[in-house]
Design an enzyme around this catalytic site. Structure first.
Site, mmCIF file in Angstrom:
data_model
loop_
_atom_site.group_PDB
_atom_site.id
_atom_site.type_symbol
_atom_site.label_atom_id
_atom_site.label_comp_id
_atom_site.label_asym_id
_atom_site.label_seq_id
_atom_site.Cartn_x
_atom_site.Cartn_y
_atom_site.Cartn_z
ATOM 1 C CD GLN A 10 -2.721 9.576 -9.297
ATOM 2 O OE1 GLN A 10 -2.455 9.374 -8.058
ATOM 3 N NE2 GLN A 10 -1.870 10.236 -10.047
ATOM 4 C CB SER A 94 -4.072 3.469 -4.484
ATOM 5 O OG SER A 94 -3.059 4.298 -4.043
ATOM 6 C CG LEU A 95 -6.958 7.890 -4.987
ATOM 7 C CD1 LEU A 95 -8.336 8.584 -4.686
ATOM 8 C CD2 LEU A 95 -6.547 8.552 -6.109
ATOM 9 N NE ARG A 119 -2.361 7.971 -0.524
ATOM 10 C CZ ARG A 119 -2.475 7.216 -1.686
ATOM 11 N NH1 ARG A 119 -2.782 7.980 -2.565
ATOM 12 N NH2 ARG A 119 -2.331 5.933 -1.939
ATOM 13 C CG HIS A 203 1.234 1.718 -3.738
ATOM 14 N ND1 HIS A 203 0.603 2.086 -2.556
ATOM 15 C CD2 HIS A 203 0.513 2.407 -4.811
ATOM 16 C CE1 HIS A 203 -0.435 2.725 -2.677
ATOM 17 N NE2 HIS A 203 -0.620 2.908 -3.964
ATOM 18 C CD GLN A 252 -3.031 3.134 0.288
ATOM 19 O OE1 GLN A 252 -2.557 4.026 0.010
ATOM 20 N NE2 GLN A 252 -4.492 2.657 0.645
#
Length: 313
Positions: A10, A94-95, A119, A203, A252
């Protein structure tokens, strides 16, 4: 030559992303159509026309970025570059780890789009708006930033969310604690400490409700072993077991994205070229600062894809 594909996270979204791929390649257009269908939403129209503030919403940006990455992967595969034949590893920020797993076949495209929508919504809902915060800390070592976070937390939550490399770390947690940590970091010699315009403390331990939602969602989708190993964000280790992959994705949500260590791991394990597949060039820039011996290349336009195919076929 040993190659890894990396997939952006992102922040790499931009209005117009992926449109040139859709116009040039039917395989890419099919990816965007399938994501629209999976989400019951004309996400591709939002991606190509905006408005930007709506595209930036976490629940939209996450599947949108994945769609661009997968569109590029499908075009590369159609051009004669299957992952299992030429790519040693995949990883995503991440994503982007979901994009990597979709590219490697662990999840279907349809399921990946739905997982990322879940998510995004779960992460947004985990903490009331205004209660969490994130800040970028530039120019301090990770151990120094950890010490600053511990001092600022005072029984609250403040932790390193992303170790991006190039001297950049992102901290996350309760907004007052993050603000205090940013001030302390400046006092301890950080070059910059900048509060980030984010809608939630990603996170961090405050994302625990979202982690549980993802545990449920991941248990419900079909999972297969990836065609090539994925190097997990939270462990910096190559994984092929579907259940282990799902478990690491749950971790994560509240854990650290160890991107600097991931790039360093590639350099130690025979990878000499990183192709960043998808929107933007953020990971390419980070890789060049982390390990100058690695060749880092961004792949997000038809011309980029043509260059890659000529180089590798």
């Amino acid at each position: 030559m040993s190659i890894a594909f990396t997939f952006p996270g992102q922040g790499s979204q931009a209005v117009g992303m992926g449109r040139d791929l859709a116009e040039a390649f039917p395989e890419a257009r099919a990816v965007f159509d399938e994501v629209d269908e999976a989400l019951h939403q004309p996400l591709s129209k939002l991606m190509w026309e905006g408005p930007e503030d709506e595209l930036t919403l976490t629940a939209n940006a996450q599947p949108a970025l994945m769609a661009v990455s997968l569109a590029a992967v499908r075009v590369l595969e159609k051009g004669g570059l299957p992952l299992k034949d030429r790519i040693a590893y995949v990883a995503g920020h991440s994503l982007g780890e979901y994009s990597a797993l979709a590219a490697a076949g662990t999840f279907s495209l349809f399921d990946t789009a739905r997982l990322l929508r879940i998510r995004g919504n779960a992460m947004q809902a985990a903490v009331p708006v205004g209660e969490g915060g994130m800040a970028a800390i530039i120019g301090l070592e990770p151990t120094d930033v950890e010490a600053v976070c511990a001092e600022a937390a005072k029984g609250s939550v403040c932790q390193i969310a992303n170790d991006n490399g190039g001297g950049q770390l992102v901290i996350s947690g309760a907004k007052p604690a993050v603000e205090a940590a940013a001030r302390l970091a400046t006092e301890r010699g950080a070059k910059r400490a900048i509060m980030l315009p984010v809608s939630a403390p990603f996170h961090s331990a405050l994302m625990a409700p979202a982690a549980e939602r993802m545990r449920e969602a991941l248990a419900e989708v079909a999972k297969t072993a990836p065609a090539v190993p994925v190097v997990a964000n939270v462990t910096v280790s190559p994984l092929t077991d579907p259940q282990q992959i799902a478990d690491r994705l749950v971790e994560q949500v509240t854990g650290r994205v160890r991107w600097r260590e991931t790039v360093e791991w590639f350099g130690r394990n025979g990878v000499d070229t990183l192709y960043e597949i998808g929107s933007g060039k953020v990971l390419t820039g980070l890789a060049r600062r982390i390990d100058r011996d690695l060749d880092a290349v961004a792949v997000n336009t038809p011309a980029d894809i043509e260059t890659v195919l000529k180089a590798l076929l």
